[in-house]
Design a protein around this motif. Structure first.
Motif, short mmCIF file in Angstrom:
data_model
loop_
_atom_site.label_atom_id
_atom_site.label_comp_id
_atom_site.label_asym_id
_atom_site.label_seq_id
_atom_site.Cartn_x
_atom_site.Cartn_y
_atom_site.Cartn_z
N VAL A 156 108.19 -12.00 38.43
CA VAL A 156 109.94 -11.67 37.94
C VAL A 156 110.00 -10.19 37.28
O VAL A 156 110.93 -9.66 37.51
CB VAL A 156 110.46 -12.76 37.07
N SER A 182 113.39 -16.70 41.29
CA SER A 182 113.66 -15.51 40.42
C SER A 182 114.20 -14.32 40.85
O SER A 182 115.09 -13.72 40.28
CB SER A 182 112.35 -15.06 39.71
N SER A 220 115.23 -15.96 33.65
CA SER A 220 113.93 -15.97 34.12
C SER A 220 113.05 -16.98 33.11
O SER A 220 112.19 -17.88 33.59
CB SER A 220 113.11 -14.80 34.30
#
Length: 421
Positions: free
Chosen positions: A38, A159, A179
């Motif tokens: 992410v 994500s 996230s």
């Protein structure tokens, strides 16, 4: 007459392996797809709104990969760790906390510490999930494990979608919090994943032949090790900086959108490469996958525009997990001791070296870094081409003490059809 225990086993309904696949996929999505990757779509937001320099961004990436190496080595040196459900759950919690804490500070030193912790937790989650897959799905078709590894791609896609949705209405802090929330949800899904059971006592396998055949095996494994380590260096540069590089020459949403495509392309890729590996030579397929990946990495550095960016994302996503699948399976087929552990360690070292190697180039943007990464991956492909020469296409598999000769592409799928992302 059969015993009551045997009767019970026959009459008991077979448990569907798909529930185990789903739990392992959720763990891999949390640990790898979100926990590790992410950072890639959030990095441009931190550059623009958190004052993070390009060099500091590379240092954060390196810290995460050092943590991953530490976690991977811990799993190798202390095998009991991979059989601990408590450690799996503690790692899921630690990963979630490390993501949620990123917006609490503007200190680069603290960010480095948090990304280091996230790397350790990601590696532990990965090792436990993969060991669980290999032990509990050993008697099932190899593509099931492939779909579980697709969880990495699913986590990347989810994500990436979160960051894409938030970038126009919120800042980098909200992206980290979102996230963390996604990781918590995935942790709940994977909470009851059964780790690998303790190994049963077995007779020692027959020793390998001494002399020239053993020397050839060492040389072949050395070539494979070099190829996979170089892949670790090259792929991680794209895995860290691809979104930022695309954002330099394309509209802002294209970078995050391309990262979503990376994830979507990665979801079926491991299962697909595993199936192809049952029919064709793995070194040959590894060569093809590495050449395609190098082209995908270089594309946005050579050609501007939306089409090139999106094609780059698809090519990269379709190959980076597949390369791991093929390399680990080839190592297992060579029957080199602790091949998976050694290849994973080399791959991890490559991931540490990658961001460090390109840091001096980042002052001029990301294009030179991507071109260097593509060149390194092409070098890995050249090593795969060398491995293909004289590669043993038939081997011996030992089952219940009896050697059985069978074609190479069908071997080792139960033990090594997974990969390290």
């Amino acid at each position: 007459m059969p015993s009551s225990a045997e009767t019970a086993r026959v009459s008991a309904p077979l448990r569907s392996p798909w529930s185990h696949v789903a739990q392992a996929a959720a763990a891999l999505a949390a640990g790898m797809g979100v926990g590790r990757f992410v950072y890639t779509p959030i990095l441009p937001l931190m550059h623009a709104r958190a004052g993070l320099s390009a060099g500091a961004g590379a240092h954060l990436a390196t810290a995460n990969y050092v943590g991953y190496l530490v976690g991977a080595l811990a799993g190798i040196l202390v095998p009991a760790l991979v059989r601990s459900p408590a450690l799996l759950r503690a790692s899921l919690i630690a990963l979630t906390v490390s993501l949620a804490a990123m917006p609490a500070t503007h200190s680069t030193a603290v960010w480095i510490g948090l990304r280091l912790l996230a790397g350790v937790a990601s590696a532990v989650i990965f090792v436990i999930a993969v060991s669980s897959l290999h032990s509990h799905l050993r008697e099932h078709p190899a593509h099931l494990s492939g779909w579980a590894f697709g969880g990495v791609g699913g986590g990347i896609a989810l994500s990436g979608l979160l960051v894409l949705a938030l970038r126009s209405v919120a800042d980098w802090r909200a992206a980290w919090w979102a996230s963390a929330a996604l990781t918590a949800i995935l942790a709940i899904v994977s909470w009851r994943l059964r780790p690998e059971p303790a190994p049963a006592a077995t007779a020692a396998p027959a020793g390998s032949a001494a002399g020239a055949p053993a020397l050839r095996t060492r040389r072949r494994f050395g070539v494979l090790f070099a190829s996979y380590t170089l892949e670790g260096i090259g792929y991680i540069v794209a895995g860290t900086f691809l979104v930022a590089a695309i954002g330099q020459s394309s509209p802002g949403w294209i970078g995050s959108g391309a990262w979503v495509l990376v994830g979507l392309a990665a979801v079926p890729s491991s299962a697909l490469w595993a199936r192809l590996g049952r029919r064709w030579s793995r070194p040959g397929l590894l060569l093809v996958a590495l050449v395609v990946q190098a082209a995908g990495i270089a594309l946005p550095a050579l050609i501007d525009g939306v089409a090139a960016a999106l094609l780059s994302a698809v090519l990269f996503g379709a190959t980076f997990i597949g390369v791991s699948t093929l390399a680990l399976a080839a190592g297992a087929h060579l029957r080199f001791p602790r091949s998976v552990a050694l290849l994973t360690a080399g791959y991890s070292v490559g991931q540490v070296l990658g961001p460090l190697a390109v840091t001096p180039l980042l002052r001029h943007g990301y294009h030179q870094a991507l071109l260097l990464a593509a060149l390194v991956v092409l070098t890995a492909a050249a090593a795969a081409a060398v491995l293909r020469i004289g590669y043993p296409h038939h081997g011996v598999v030992v089952r219940q003490g009896a050697p059985v000769r069978r074609p190479a592409p069908a071997e080792a799928t139960a033990d090594a059809d997974g990969g390290d992302a």
